[in-house]
Scaffold this motif. Sequence first.
Motif, PDB file in Angstrom:
ATOM      1  N   GLY A   1       0.892  -1.222  -0.006  1.00 20.47           N
ATOM      2  CA  GLY A   1       0.352   0.411  -0.034  1.00 20.47           C
ATOM      3  C   GLY A   1       0.559   0.993  -0.107  1.00 20.47           C
ATOM      4  O   GLY A   1       0.441   2.288   0.384  1.00 20.47           O
ATOM      5  N   LYS A   2       2.149   1.680  -0.175  1.00 24.00           N
ATOM      6  CA  LYS A   2       3.018   2.052  -0.058  1.00 24.00           C
ATOM      7  C   LYS A   2       3.346   2.504  -2.167  1.00 24.00           C
ATOM      8  O   LYS A   2       3.155   2.003  -2.674  1.00 24.00           O
ATOM      9  N   ARG A   3       4.161   4.818  -1.670  1.00 19.31           N
ATOM     10  CA  ARG A   3       4.280   4.488  -3.192  1.00 19.31           C
ATOM     11  C   ARG A   3       5.993   4.595  -3.662  1.00 19.31           C
ATOM     12  O   ARG A   3       6.035   5.001  -2.411  1.00 19.31           O
ATOM     13  N   PRO A   4       6.738   4.353  -4.087  1.00 16.73           N
ATOM     14  CA  PRO A   4       7.604   4.996  -4.294  1.00 16.73           C
ATOM     15  C   PRO A   4       8.607   6.468  -3.401  1.00 16.73           C
ATOM     16  O   PRO A   4       8.940   6.603  -2.904  1.00 16.73           O
ATOM     17  N   GLU A   5       7.612   8.147  -3.890  1.00 22.65           N
ATOM     18  CA  GLU A   5       7.585   8.629  -2.925  1.00 22.65           C
ATOM     19  C   GLU A   5       7.721   8.189  -1.428  1.00 22.65           C
ATOM     20  O   GLU A   5       7.578   9.424  -1.019  1.00 22.65           O
ATOM     21  N   ASP A   6       7.682   7.136  -0.616  1.00 18.93           N
ATOM     22  CA  ASP A   6       7.189   7.394   0.473  1.00 18.93           C
ATOM     23  C   ASP A   6       8.264   6.496   0.995  1.00 18.93           C
ATOM     24  O   ASP A   6       8.137   6.327   2.735  1.00 18.93           O
ATOM     25  N   VAL A   7       9.044   6.390  -0.213  1.00 18.64           N
ATOM     26  CA  VAL A   7      10.477   5.184   0.707  1.00 18.64           C
ATOM     27  C   VAL A   7      11.455   6.727   1.338  1.00 18.64           C
ATOM     28  O   VAL A   7      11.370   7.512   0.052  1.00 18.64           O
TER      29      VAL A   7
END
Length: 295
Positions: free
Chosen positions: A48-54
């Motif tokens: 449920g995460k996006r690359p921007e959340d890393v």
Amino acid sequence: HRRVTIDSDVRPGFTACYLRLAGDECAFIETHTSHALPRLLAALTSAGKRPEDVRWVVITHAHLDHAAGAGALMAACPNATLLAHPRAARHMVAPQKLIDGATAVYGAARFKELYGTIQPIAADRVRSLEDGESFELGDAKLTVWHTAGHANHHFVVDDPRTETVYTGDTFGLVYPSLQKRGRFVLPSTSPVNFDAPAARTSIEKVLALQERFVCLTHYDAYEDQAAIAAQLLRFVDHAGAWVEQAARGDEPLDAMTASIARLWTAAIAREAPSFGPEEMDWLALAIDLNAQGLA
């Protein structure tokens, strides 16, 4: 707070990367090669995460099966910072030495097949971590500890919130396919920095952290740390003795490598007498690399 094991190699159960989730933030620990990027991003989407959340991409050391994909993963995760040992960080910014060395060994075509493309990472997106330095992920604090022995640019990552130490190659190779007849662990003494006394100290350092789990790059999470360490230390002591023995002789490098490979094979047979051709085939690459490293 949770972690996800990502099977990142074409050979199942061979190389793991980890996705560490902490509230709204997440981190990847290990990157494997650029070929693994779709698997890492798929795991991110499944969580449920996006690359921007890393927030962080962490590599335990700069060997290509751990870090060759770092540049590709960083390009896909625009807000991430790469965390590495000071001696590894510089190779992520300027990877040409790694590329040239591996290409000389494998040739250009085989190198591309194994490792894909190694992209440099902008220096302002790379942070070096000293021994005992920490970083935050959500409301968790993770600490790195330098662990020479396998490589002099290696650290492990202690994550008390999940009771986990991410050990890279410091705590050996525990392939799931070789655990059917009891625990079997092998150290990695691949070229070029193996140091038996330092490896012993680093193994003991991991044990001293007293976390519940060790998460190995090769492969996955284990709780029986004492049993793993005991067998690992026996092999490390053998390896140190073989180096001293070889140094007193005058064998050419190729002959020395072959001699040490035979010693590895015999030592494995003593530790795992039930292993047959299937298990030894799985270990063939490790034996070859371990012998090269010691020679």
